[in-house]
Design a protein around this motif. Sequence first.
Motif, PDB file in Angstrom:
ATOM      1  N   LYS A  24       1.384   5.512  -3.482  1.00 62.68           N
ATOM      2  CA  LYS A  24       2.133   4.382  -2.927  1.00 62.68           C
ATOM      3  C   LYS A  24       3.573   4.767  -2.570  1.00 62.68           C
ATOM      4  O   LYS A  24       4.126   4.301  -1.592  1.00 62.68           O
ATOM      5  N   GLU A  56      -2.585   6.506  -6.067  1.00 66.87           N
ATOM      6  CA  GLU A  56      -2.828   6.087  -4.677  1.00 66.87           C
ATOM      7  C   GLU A  56      -1.741   6.586  -3.735  1.00 66.87           C
ATOM      8  O   GLU A  56      -1.806   6.364  -2.533  1.00 66.87           O
ATOM      9  N   ARG A  85       0.845  -1.201   0.000  1.00 64.46           N
ATOM     10  CA  ARG A  85       0.000   0.000   0.000  1.00 64.46           C
ATOM     11  C   ARG A  85       0.884   1.255   0.000  1.00 64.46           C
ATOM     12  O   ARG A  85       0.641   2.211  -0.717  1.00 64.46           O
ATOM     13  N   ARG A  86       1.904   1.242   0.826  1.00 64.94           N
ATOM     14  CA  ARG A  86       2.909   2.317   0.873  1.00 64.94           C
ATOM     15  C   ARG A  86       4.275   1.658   0.866  1.00 64.94           C
ATOM     16  O   ARG A  86       4.508   0.714   1.630  1.00 64.94           O
TER      17      ARG A  86
END
Length: 418
Positions: free
Chosen positions: A401, A399, A32-33
């Motif tokens: 990321k 997003e 996600r990150r």
Amino acid sequence: MKNWAGNVTFGTGRHVAPGSLDELSALVANSRRIKVQGSRHSFNTIADSSETLVSLENFGEIGEPDPESRSVRIGGGVTYGQLAIHLQSRGWALSNLASLPHISVIGACATATHGSGRFNKNLSNDLLILDVMGPGGEVRNLAAGSAEAKLVAIGLGAVGIITNATVRIEPTYLVRQWVYEQLPFEVLISHFDVLSRHGYSLSLFTKWTSDFVDQMWVKERQDGLFEGRDECFGAKLATEKLHPLREMDPINCTDQLGVAGPWSERLAHFKLEFTPSAGEELQSEYFVNFEHATAAVDALRALGSELDPLLFVSEIRFIAKDDLPMSPAFGADIVAFHFTWRPLWEQVREVLPKIEALLAPLGARPHFGKLFTMQSDRLAEVYPRLSSLRNYAAELDPEGKFLNEFLTRSVFGIKSPA
Ligand SMILES: Cc1cc2nc3c(=O)[nH]c(=O)nc-3n(C[C@H](O)[C@H](O)[C@H](O)COP(=O)(O)OP(=O)(O)OC[C@H]3O[C@@H](n4cnc5c(N)ncnc54)[C@H](O)[C@@H]3O)c2cc1C
């Protein structure tokens, strides 16, 4: 895990060192990150993540130098020290080095790391073709000289993971280094332009309080114009080897006294086989356009008594203009005012806004890998192409990321990604 200086404890215990491109790709796609780290020499949280930190230590391959294209292909985890040894042993060279050879090539370039020299651009200018992994784990090849490659070269880690790059090289050359002592500030100011052209690389070390620049380090290519002489702009040739901090043993410093040696053993201030000062320091650095440099010198001297107790030493360096959008030298020759601070963050944090206020009329902008207190709205003014990087990052990675708290809040001035 901490950064080199030990002033940043990273925000996650998840450190991954993928063994292959496929492994890295799967990791990126499923995160996600995620934040790739170089050699962790930055002094702020630019290389931090709340979720996953990636090391490219297994991406350390270095190809054979290609004489035709005058370039070499490297993996994203290679350090300048490794590259320098590889190139020198094959008769090739880089155009310049930063003060320390231990930093990773891609991490250094991501923050526009520079050496010195009125005619030397910052190191990112020698990055050519870039292989960049996007948020889905896919790798794109950015052509040398393309607008995208120029933006990504100083991408602050916000625009994907550079897995491989080709780097510009040239035939090897010899360098001699001389140190001069006690350059009068008066002479520096009155002869600033001609003095700045002295040597292939020029560094001035001062603590701002005396009437003299304590040390002037001149690195000259053997094929260059200048010779060592007893006196240079009123400064006296040192007769023994010196460390920029007089109290320190110069054994860690690259050889001086005009002894010729390969570029790889002279251009950095510190030898590859030693680690200088073991991280017990903090650093900040501000850049101003060349025409404002003497005003910046005057302003910093006026603040000298406040700077001195916090400083190990300051260094003035010179960088040639370029056309990389996120470069502090975009379109203008610049002068760098560097501060090696004692590890006294509370006090340093108090003095940084004073420096920034004093240098604000001169358009000073900070080094992205070092400590500053300038807010994002001011950063957008002094780095006018920051919005291009932010927009490119948003398009590539909607997003967020590859973002972290530092990039979103302190640099881009947007809300942290959820
Ligand atoms: C003792 C010392 C001396 C220094 N001397 C100089 C100097 O002479 N001149 C100067 O200008 N600066 C100097 N610096 C600052 C230093 O060059 C920068 O902080 C540089 O960014 C450090 O590189 P790094 O590999 O440690 O990067 P890191 O601190 O690990 O990361 C910096 C950024 O690069 C990104 N990054 C790293 N690898 C990749 C990759 N493969 N793909 C995409 N992004 C990546 C990270 O995500 C992060 O955003 C010095 C620092 C120290 C500690």
